[in-house]
Design a protein around this motif. Structure first.
Motif, PDB file in Angstrom:
ATOM      1  N   GLN A 326       0.819  -1.215   0.000  1.00  0.00           N
ATOM      2  CA  GLN A 326       0.000   0.000   0.000  1.00  0.00           C
ATOM      3  C   GLN A 326       0.851   1.262   0.000  1.00  0.00           C
ATOM      4  OE1 GLN A 326      -3.061  -0.317   3.106  1.00  0.00           O
ATOM      5  NE2 GLN A 326      -3.257  -2.486   2.563  1.00  0.00           N
ATOM      6  N   LEU A 327       2.149   1.111   0.214  1.00  0.00           N
ATOM      7  CA  LEU A 327       3.030   2.272   0.068  1.00  0.00           C
ATOM      8  C   LEU A 327       2.978   2.800  -1.367  1.00  0.00           C
ATOM      9  CD1 LEU A 327       6.103   1.144   2.199  1.00  0.00           C
ATOM     10  CD2 LEU A 327       4.517   3.009   2.700  1.00  0.00           C
ATOM     11  N   TRP A 328       2.666   1.916  -2.320  1.00  0.00           N
ATOM     12  CA  TRP A 328       2.478   2.382  -3.704  1.00  0.00           C
ATOM     13  C   TRP A 328       1.230   3.254  -3.790  1.00  0.00           C
ATOM     14  CZ3 TRP A 328       4.872   3.262  -8.017  1.00  0.00           C
ATOM     15  CH2 TRP A 328       4.152   3.456  -9.191  1.00  0.00           C
ATOM     16  N   ASN A 329       0.164   2.875  -3.073  1.00  0.00           N
ATOM     17  CA  ASN A 329      -1.034   3.711  -3.020  1.00  0.00           C
ATOM     18  C   ASN A 329      -0.723   5.069  -2.403  1.00  0.00           C
ATOM     19  OD1 ASN A 329      -2.609   0.698  -2.311  1.00  0.00           O
ATOM     20  ND2 ASN A 329      -3.243   1.922  -4.060  1.00  0.00           N
ATOM     21  N   VAL A 330       0.162   5.054  -1.395  1.00  0.00           N
ATOM     22  CA  VAL A 330       0.570   6.322  -0.769  1.00  0.00           C
ATOM     23  C   VAL A 330       1.354   7.169  -1.768  1.00  0.00           C
ATOM     24  CG1 VAL A 330       1.936   7.382   1.074  1.00  0.00           C
ATOM     25  CG2 VAL A 330       0.599   5.311   1.540  1.00  0.00           C
ATOM     26  N   PHE A 331       2.285   6.548  -2.473  1.00  0.00           N
ATOM     27  CA  PHE A 331       3.105   7.265  -3.456  1.00  0.00           C
ATOM     28  C   PHE A 331       2.235   7.869  -4.558  1.00  0.00           C
ATOM     29  CE2 PHE A 331       5.670   7.333  -7.376  1.00  0.00           C
ATOM     30  CZ  PHE A 331       6.684   8.190  -6.963  1.00  0.00           C
ATOM     31  N   MET A 332       1.184   7.148  -4.960  1.00  0.00           N
ATOM     32  CA  MET A 332       0.298   7.627  -6.021  1.00  0.00           C
ATOM     33  C   MET A 332      -0.729   8.643  -5.531  1.00  0.00           C
ATOM     34  SD  MET A 332       1.409   6.272  -8.732  1.00  0.00           S
ATOM     35  CE  MET A 332       0.079   6.675  -9.858  1.00  0.00           C
ATOM     36  N   GLY A 333      -0.763   8.896  -4.224  1.00  0.00           N
ATOM     37  CA  GLY A 333      -1.675   9.899  -3.690  1.00  0.00           C
ATOM     38  C   GLY A 333      -3.060   9.384  -3.373  1.00  0.00           C
ATOM     39  N   GLN A 334      -3.278   8.062  -3.461  1.00  0.00           N
ATOM     40  CA  GLN A 334      -4.583   7.493  -3.153  1.00  0.00           C
ATOM     41  C   GLN A 334      -4.755   7.259  -1.659  1.00  0.00           C
ATOM     42  OE1 GLN A 334      -3.820   4.085  -5.555  1.00  0.00           O
ATOM     43  NE2 GLN A 334      -5.000   4.842  -7.312  1.00  0.00           N
ATOM     44  N   MET A 335      -3.646   7.140  -0.959  1.00  0.00           N
ATOM     45  CA  MET A 335      -3.665   6.921   0.485  1.00  0.00           C
ATOM     46  C   MET A 335      -2.628   7.820   1.147  1.00  0.00           C
ATOM     47  SD  MET A 335      -4.001   2.735   0.861  1.00  0.00           S
ATOM     48  CE  MET A 335      -3.896   2.850   2.648  1.00  0.00           C
ATOM     49  N   SER A 336      -2.676   7.842   2.457  1.00  0.00           N
ATOM     50  CA  SER A 336      -1.687   8.559   3.264  1.00  0.00           C
ATOM     51  C   SER A 336      -1.072   7.564   4.238  1.00  0.00           C
ATOM     52  CB  SER A 336      -2.348   9.713   4.018  1.00  0.00           C
ATOM     53  OG  SER A 336      -1.413  10.373   4.847  1.00  0.00           O
ATOM     54  N   LEU A 337       0.067   7.906   4.812  1.00  0.00           N
ATOM     55  CA  LEU A 337       0.655   7.016   5.808  1.00  0.00           C
ATOM     56  C   LEU A 337      -0.252   6.883   7.023  1.00  0.00           C
ATOM     57  CD1 LEU A 337       4.413   8.114   5.707  1.00  0.00           C
ATOM     58  CD2 LEU A 337       3.418   6.020   4.771  1.00  0.00           C
ATOM     59  N   VAL A 338      -0.909   7.973   7.388  1.00  0.00           N
ATOM     60  CA  VAL A 338      -1.804   7.971   8.545  1.00  0.00           C
ATOM     61  C   VAL A 338      -3.175   8.474   8.109  1.00  0.00           C
ATOM     62  CG1 VAL A 338      -2.183   8.792  10.895  1.00  0.00           C
ATOM     63  CG2 VAL A 338       0.149   8.438  10.070  1.00  0.00           C
ATOM     64  N   GLY A 339      -4.196   7.791   8.541  1.00  0.00           N
ATOM     65  CA  GLY A 339      -5.558   8.165   8.204  1.00  0.00           C
ATOM     66  C   GLY A 339      -6.509   7.034   8.541  1.00  0.00           C
ATOM     67  N   PRO A 340      -7.796   7.209   8.312  1.00  0.00           N
ATOM     68  CA  PRO A 340      -8.748   6.109   8.545  1.00  0.00           C
ATOM     69  C   PRO A 340      -8.447   4.933   7.622  1.00  0.00           C
ATOM     70  CG  PRO A 340      -9.867   8.228   8.305  1.00  0.00           C
ATOM     71  CD  PRO A 340      -8.459   8.449   7.894  1.00  0.00           C
ATOM     72  N   ARG A 341      -8.465   3.725   8.143  1.00  0.00           N
ATOM     73  CA  ARG A 341      -8.189   2.553   7.317  1.00  0.00           C
ATOM     74  C   ARG A 341      -9.293   2.365   6.281  1.00  0.00           C
ATOM     75  NH1 ARG A 341      -4.373   0.397   5.586  1.00  0.00           N
ATOM     76  NH2 ARG A 341      -5.270  -1.680   5.508  1.00  0.00           N
ATOM     77  N   PRO A 342      -8.925   2.053   5.014  1.00  0.00           N
ATOM     78  CA  PRO A 342      -9.956   1.843   3.985  1.00  0.00           C
ATOM     79  C   PRO A 342     -10.656   0.503   4.180  1.00  0.00           C
ATOM     80  CG  PRO A 342      -7.774   1.409   3.083  1.00  0.00           C
ATOM     81  CD  PRO A 342      -7.555   1.901   4.482  1.00  0.00           C
ATOM     82  N   HIS A 343     -11.966   0.522   4.067  1.00  0.00           N
ATOM     83  CA  HIS A 343     -12.748  -0.691   4.265  1.00  0.00           C
ATOM     84  C   HIS A 343     -13.227  -1.268   2.938  1.00  0.00           C
ATOM     85  CE1 HIS A 343     -13.858   0.969   8.503  1.00  0.00           C
ATOM     86  NE2 HIS A 343     -12.729   0.274   8.529  1.00  0.00           N
ATOM     87  N   ALA A 344     -13.422  -2.570   2.933  1.00  0.00           N
ATOM     88  CA  ALA A 344     -14.005  -3.236   1.768  1.00  0.00           C
ATOM     89  C   ALA A 344     -15.494  -2.908   1.691  1.00  0.00           C
ATOM     90  CB  ALA A 344     -13.797  -4.745   1.875  1.00  0.00           C
TER      91      ALA A 344
END
Length: 426
Positions: A326-344
């Motif tokens: 998910q660090l790739w998601n962070v790099f792409m700007g879809q996620m952050s290192l800290v934040g609410p966890r994404p749910h299915a």
């Protein structure tokens, strides 16, 4: 009080030494104190009404002014010309004087509290009768007084001006917007600050006024973070990801090979999850389940000793290493290192989808989802078997959104290191 302390210090110095040299620091302390007191709210009416708040704010302002003055004297190499005893006497006398003065003002204002309350005048048509329960000093019915918003009659303008002369706030309440607009324009031309009472806006809580071309618009909601804060958070994420890349990238490569060797299928598991502003994104994880038993929608949450999980998958989940891609998601700007966890999308608690359990659920998506978050460091991990499990997580997520700071992200990241291996991580 500052000037009185300076004069008194000068007189005492004259009496004791025969030389009347006033405290030179007073020339800098006085204007600096006024600026500091203004910015610290020492002259705000609520502060002046409270003895402790008033004294505390004035002493804080004095400390700020004295510190600035001494630093300035040191910077310009003139501090040696100051008499330390004279300066200390002056500052001590000033502190006593300001304390007594502010305490007395607060006591006087409390005795006359009814005279210092904000006076609100509600001016309008017959609708003001239905607003009499509001906290206003006076209601003026223009129908009863046969007033019309015209500028041609100086006698009428005089009567109107006298009627609202003592008001701190003038609030207009008319059923017809055009009439309300005319009265607002008239009172504005007379130099009065005027407000419009719009009951229909009560539930919206307007935050600011903006313009679309020449038409005013009311801002009724904003994002949790300003552009500056979003840029700061994004820069922090990118910096840490890039610094960790030389270690993380080889580790991901090795684990990818191990995942493929452990069971047939791809190394990565991609699942649609809910992201920022409730937009879907593809969340990447290491595959920890057998391909034929993978639950793409997340309808069936993992259980302890879940038969779907592979041998390596148990280790990856228990150590949280399955989240590394998910660090790739962070790099792409879809996620952050800290934040609410994404749910299915199919995640549920006691047979009900998350958003059916918690009314404020969607609010947690006003910020980017994170690799870790406030809920995770508090131990809210694992399956949501009861409704309270997801309620606790959403409450923590919303608390994080409302109290965000870069320092909070740093603390969460450090505390995450202590909960990477968790009994509920399976």
């Amino acid at each position: 009080m500052i000037l009185a302390a300076a004069v008194t210090t000068n007189l005492v110095s004259l009496h004791m030494t025969g030389h009347g040299h006033g405290p030179k620091l007073a020339y800098v302390v006085l204007p600096t104190y006024l600026v500091a007191a203004w910015n610290l709210g020492a002259y705000h009416l609520p502060t002046l009404r409270s003895r402790l708040a008033s004294v505390r704010s004035c002493l804080a302002s004095l400390a700020t002014a004295a510190s600035f003055s001494l630093l300035a004297a040191l910077a310009f190499s003139v501090i040696g010309s100051f008499s330390s005893r004279q300066t200390a006497f002056f500052l001590g006398l000033t502190a006593v004087g300001l304390t007594v003065f502010h305490w007395s003002v607060a006591a006087g204002l409390r005795r006359r509290e009814h005279q210092t309350e904000t006076k609100v005048i509600l001016l309008g048509d017959d609708s003001v009768r239905s607003n009499r329960q509001r906290n206003v000093a006076t209601t003026i019915n223009v129908r009863a007084r046969d007033w019309r918003p015209v500028e041609m009659d100086p006698n009428f303008l005089n009567d109107l001006s006298l009627a609202v002369a003592d008001a701190d706030r003038i609030v207009l309440s008319f059923r017809a917007f055009k009439e309300q607009q005319k009265w607002a324009k008239l009172l504005g031309e007379l130099g009065f600050e005027t407000e419009l009472l719009e009951p229909g806006l009560a539930g919206l809580k307007p935050l600011a006024l903006r313009y679309l071309d020449s038409t005013p618009t009311l801002v009724v909601s904003t994002g949790p973070l300003t552009l500056h804060k979003r840029a700061l958070k994004r820069g922090f994420d990118l910096m840490l990801v890039l610094l960790a890349a030389p270690i993380i990238v080889p580790l991901i490569a090795v684990l990818s090979v191990l995942v493929r060797a452990d069971s047939p299928g791809p190394a990565f598991f991609v699942q649609k999850r809910i992201g920022t502003n409730n937009r879907y994104f593809n969340c990447i994880k290491f595959r920890t389940m057998r391909v034929d038993l993978t639950d793409a929608a997340g309808n069936h949450l993992t259980e302890r000793n879940d038969p779907r999980i592979t041998r390596l998958g148990h280790f990856l989940r228990h150590t949280s290493l399955d989240e590394l891609p998910q660090l790739w998601n962070v790099f792409m700007g879809q996620m952050s290192l800290v934040g609410p966890r994404p749910h299915a999308l199919g995640a549920s608690a006691e047979g009900a989808l998350y958003w059916e359990v918690v009314p404020d659920y969607w609010h947690r998506h006003s910020m980017k989802p994170g690799l870790t978050g406030l809920a995770q460091i508090r131990g809210y991990r694992g399956p949501t078997e009861k409704k309270c499990d997801i309620e606790s997580r959403v409450a923590a997520d919303i608390e994080y959104i409302h109290t965000w700071s870069l320092w909070l992200d740093v603390k969460i990241l450090f505390r995450t290191l202590r909960v990477l291996v968790h009994s509920n991580a399976f």
